[in-house]
Motif scaffolding. Structure first.
Motif, PDB file in Angstrom:
ATOM      1  N   UNK A   1     -14.553  30.057 -25.379  1.00 52.10           N
ATOM      2  CA  UNK A   1     -14.403  29.243 -24.192  1.00 52.10           C
ATOM      3  C   UNK A   1     -14.550  27.778 -24.567  1.00 52.10           C
ATOM      4  N   UNK A   2     -13.903  26.936 -23.791  1.00 53.04           N
ATOM      5  CA  UNK A   2     -13.953  25.494 -24.033  1.00 53.04           C
ATOM      6  C   UNK A   2     -14.282  24.768 -22.737  1.00 53.04           C
ATOM      7  N   UNK A   3     -14.944  23.631 -22.871  1.00 57.07           N
ATOM      8  CA  UNK A   3     -15.190  22.725 -21.755  1.00 57.07           C
ATOM      9  C   UNK A   3     -14.253  21.547 -21.957  1.00 57.07           C
ATOM     10  N   UNK A   4     -13.414  21.287 -20.962  1.00 57.00           N
ATOM     11  CA  UNK A   4     -12.463  20.178 -21.024  1.00 57.00           C
ATOM     12  C   UNK A   4     -12.951  19.102 -20.077  1.00 57.00           C
ATOM     13  N   UNK A   5     -13.046  17.892 -20.576  1.00 58.19           N
ATOM     14  CA  UNK A   5     -13.468  16.739 -19.787  1.00 58.19           C
ATOM     15  C   UNK A   5     -12.363  15.691 -19.881  1.00 58.19           C
ATOM     16  N   UNK A   6     -11.829  15.276 -18.730  1.00 60.36           N
ATOM     17  CA  UNK A   6     -10.748  14.301 -18.728  1.00 60.36           C
ATOM     18  C   UNK A   6     -11.115  13.132 -17.814  1.00 60.36           C
ATOM     19  N   UNK A   7     -10.866  11.926 -18.287  1.00 55.72           N
ATOM     20  CA  UNK A   7     -11.076  10.718 -17.494  1.00 55.72           C
ATOM     21  C   UNK A   7      -9.693  10.157 -17.181  1.00 55.72           C
ATOM     22  N   UNK A   8      -9.372  10.068 -15.881  1.00 58.56           N
ATOM     23  CA  UNK A   8      -8.027   9.679 -15.462  1.00 58.56           C
ATOM     24  C   UNK A   8      -8.090   8.629 -14.363  1.00 58.56           C
ATOM     25  N   UNK A   9      -6.925   8.096 -14.009  1.00 62.88           N
ATOM     26  CA  UNK A   9      -6.834   7.159 -12.890  1.00 62.88           C
ATOM     27  C   UNK A   9      -7.023   7.923 -11.579  1.00 62.88           C
ATOM     28  N   UNK A  10      -7.759   7.336 -10.631  1.00 62.94           N
ATOM     29  CA  UNK A  10      -8.086   8.051  -9.394  1.00 62.94           C
ATOM     30  C   UNK A  10      -6.878   8.544  -8.601  1.00 62.94           C
ATOM     31  N   UNK A  11      -5.793   7.784  -8.559  1.00 62.75           N
ATOM     32  CA  UNK A  11      -4.657   8.183  -7.737  1.00 62.75           C
ATOM     33  C   UNK A  11      -3.873   9.350  -8.347  1.00 62.75           C
ATOM     34  N   UNK A  12      -4.206   9.752  -9.568  1.00 64.75           N
ATOM     35  CA  UNK A  12      -3.544  10.888 -10.209  1.00 64.75           C
ATOM     36  C   UNK A  12      -4.317  12.197 -10.025  1.00 64.75           C
ATOM     37  N   UNK A  13      -5.442  12.164  -9.332  1.00 60.69           N
ATOM     38  CA  UNK A  13      -6.292  13.343  -9.184  1.00 60.69           C
ATOM     39  C   UNK A  13      -5.560  14.508  -8.520  1.00 60.69           C
TER      40      UNK A  13
END
Length: 112
Positions: A1-13
């Protein structure tokens, strides 16, 4: 199993959430965060005064996925979050040793 953490622009949520749902990801955690990368913030003008905005608003998405879904999850996030401009974000992947569903006591892949 993997934990994926992504930081993105708010309007792309919404786009990212929809893309992950389409590939079968059942749950995500979303946190509003602030930060900066290579762009180091920007300068804004307010009522004639110039000031520096050091930390830009971002959204951090975290999801636990089985190993066989990892590549599709990364691809879904990348395509849905991409604008082609600076500050699109980053994706980090960590090993996930154990997961436990509190309500039922299920563990590991069954808990996802």
């Amino acid at each position: 199993m993997k934990m994926v953490s992504a930081v993105i622009k708010p309007f792309k949520l919404d786009d990212v959430r929809e893309a992950l749902s389409d590939i079968g990801v059942q749950g995500i955690t979303v946190t509003e965060v602030k930060g900066f990368g290579r762009q180091k913030g920007h300068t804004e003008l307010y009522r004639g005064a110039e000031y520096v905005v050091d930390f830009l608003p971002k959204v951090k998405i975290e999801l636990a996925v089985p190993d066989d879904l990892l590549d599709r999850a990364i691809e879904a996030i990348s395509h849905a979050a991409k604008t082609g401009k600076i500050g699109d974000g980053k994706i980090f992947v960590y090993d996930l040793e154990q997961a436990v569903r509190i309500r039922t006591g299920e563990t590991d892949a069954q808990a996802l």
